[in-house]
Write an enzyme that holds these catalytic residues in place. Structure first.
Site, PDB file in Angstrom:
ATOM      1  N   ASP A  26      34.172  19.648  65.177  1.00 34.20           N
ATOM      2  CA  ASP A  26      32.427  20.349  65.019  1.00 34.20           C
ATOM      3  C   ASP A  26      32.488  22.070  65.759  1.00 34.20           C
ATOM      4  O   ASP A  26      33.242  22.770  66.221  1.00 34.20           O
ATOM      5  CB  ASP A  26      32.111  19.929  66.637  1.00 34.20           C
ATOM      6  CG  ASP A  26      30.497  19.584  66.762  1.00 34.20           C
ATOM      7  OD1 ASP A  26      29.478  19.914  65.519  1.00 34.20           O
ATOM      8  OD2 ASP A  26      29.773  20.320  67.890  1.00 34.20           O
ATOM      9  N   ASP A  28      29.119  24.168  67.104  1.00 31.96           N
ATOM     10  CA  ASP A  28      28.278  24.312  68.539  1.00 31.96           C
ATOM     11  C   ASP A  28      28.497  23.100  69.682  1.00 31.96           C
ATOM     12  O   ASP A  28      28.695  22.705  69.169  1.00 31.96           O
ATOM     13  CB  ASP A  28      26.568  24.142  67.766  1.00 31.96           C
ATOM     14  CG  ASP A  28      26.432  25.725  67.113  1.00 31.96           C
ATOM     15  OD1 ASP A  28      26.629  26.144  66.909  1.00 31.96           O
ATOM     16  OD2 ASP A  28      25.888  24.861  65.904  1.00 31.96           O
ATOM     17  N   ASP A 248      31.699  17.892  71.002  1.00 35.53           N
ATOM     18  CA  ASP A 248      31.304  17.503  72.003  1.00 35.53           C
ATOM     19  C   ASP A 248      30.838  16.673  72.297  1.00 35.53           C
ATOM     20  O   ASP A 248      29.387  16.432  73.389  1.00 35.53           O
ATOM     21  CB  ASP A 248      30.593  18.826  72.619  1.00 35.53           C
ATOM     22  CG  ASP A 248      29.866  19.685  71.540  1.00 35.53           C
ATOM     23  OD1 ASP A 248      29.558  19.154  70.710  1.00 35.53           O
ATOM     24  OD2 ASP A 248      28.785  19.527  72.269  1.00 35.53           O
TER      25      ASP A 248
END
Length: 304
Positions: A26, A28, A248
């Site tokens: 991922d 961001d 995250d």
């Protein structure tokens, strides 16, 4: 305490890397945030690539096209090829490529990047940009233009101009059960940098349309659903049982990895706290439980 394995020692990290063919990242909250690449990210990815590991970027963000994401990744000094970058604007367009005829159109609640990707695959579309036809139900009399009869699908993604007009038009087209309801992703919210405020994510917009339309999306083209993985596997060869999803968010990244047979590595540099991580094990929420966790990608990378 969490039952995930802490990936912050040389034995654990090197064993995981030795067993892994591909790492899916991922972006961001994992590689960058607040417009800056996180410390140690470039070194970590370079080390993995030097060991022959495939690096693939998968993001739910629909505000950039695939090419724009490639440029952003390279702008941070990271190595990438176009077939290693997957965003929801691209996956939505690819999904509809062979489902929308030349004389049909797609109504888009979204941003120009979705339009860019639809243009690339030859899908006609309309709706992107401001629409102030009506501001509330009392202005319904202003809806004088007839609905188009050739609308095959409705896409709902992140839209800075999301409003009453757009919801009204989306649900009106979705009243036809043959109209395909396509969602980019269901991320619920995201934090505002250096602020106590939270912003509604794309999932909030999609939920508003879905509730008003009385139907759920026919397909979600982002994580944790499998459509994105299908397209990744079309262009990148790897054994899913020897791949790791790094993210995250528990409800998108980690669930995506678990659903698709990958090992998962949660980094605590983004939206997930240690307490939230502990809660998914305490509540036995297996779909969101990561295999490994680390404070950050930098912490993980120093043991390579």
């Amino acid at each position: 305490m969490t039952e995930a394995i802490k990936a912050e020692d040389s034995v654990t990290v090197r064993k995981l890397v030795s067993e892994t063919e591909a790492f899916l990242f991922d972006c961001d909250g994992v590689l960058w945030g607040s417009g800056k690449i996180y410390p140690g990210v470039s070194d970590t990815l370079n080390k993995l690539q030097s060991q022959g590991k495939k690096i693939i970027y998968v993001t739910n963000n629909s505000t950039k096209s695939r090419l724009q994401y490639l440029e952003k990744i390279r702008g941070y000094g990271l190595q990438a090829k176009i077939n290693e970058v997957y965003c929801t604007a691209y996956t939505c367009a690819k999904y509809l490529q062979h489902k929308v005829g030349q004389d049909e159109e797609v109504y888009v609640v979204g941003n120009p990047s979705i339009g860019t990707e639809l243009d690339k695959v030859g899908v006609n579309h309309f709706g992107i940009g401001p629409d102030d036809t009506i501001k509330n139900a009392n202005e319904a009399h202003k809806l004088v233009d007839p609905l188009k009869k050739n609308v095959k699908a409705v896409i709902v993604g992140f839209d800075d101009y999301f409003n009453y007009s757009k919801i009204t038009k989306a649900i009106s087209y979705l009243a036809n059960p043959e109209t395909i309801f396509v969602a980019t992703n269901m991320d619920s919210n995201f934090p505002v940098t250096n602020s106590e405020y939270m912003m509604p994510g794309t999932g909030a917009l999609i939920t508003a349309v879905a509730f008003a339309a009385g139907r759920q999306p026919d397909v979600i083209c982002g994580k944790p659903d499998s459509v994105m993985m299908d397209y990744v596997k079309e262009e990148c060869e790897f054994d899913q049982s020897h791949a790791v999803m790094v993210g995250d968010r528990l409800d998108t990244d980690i669930q995506f990895g678990n659903k698709n047979g990958l090992k998962t590595l949660l980094v605590l540099s983004g939206v997930t706290s240690t307490k939230t991580l502990e809660d998914v094990f305490r509540n036995n929420d297996k779909e969101k439980q990561p295999t490994y966790y680390a404070k950050s990608l930098s912490e993980f990378g120093q043991y390579l």
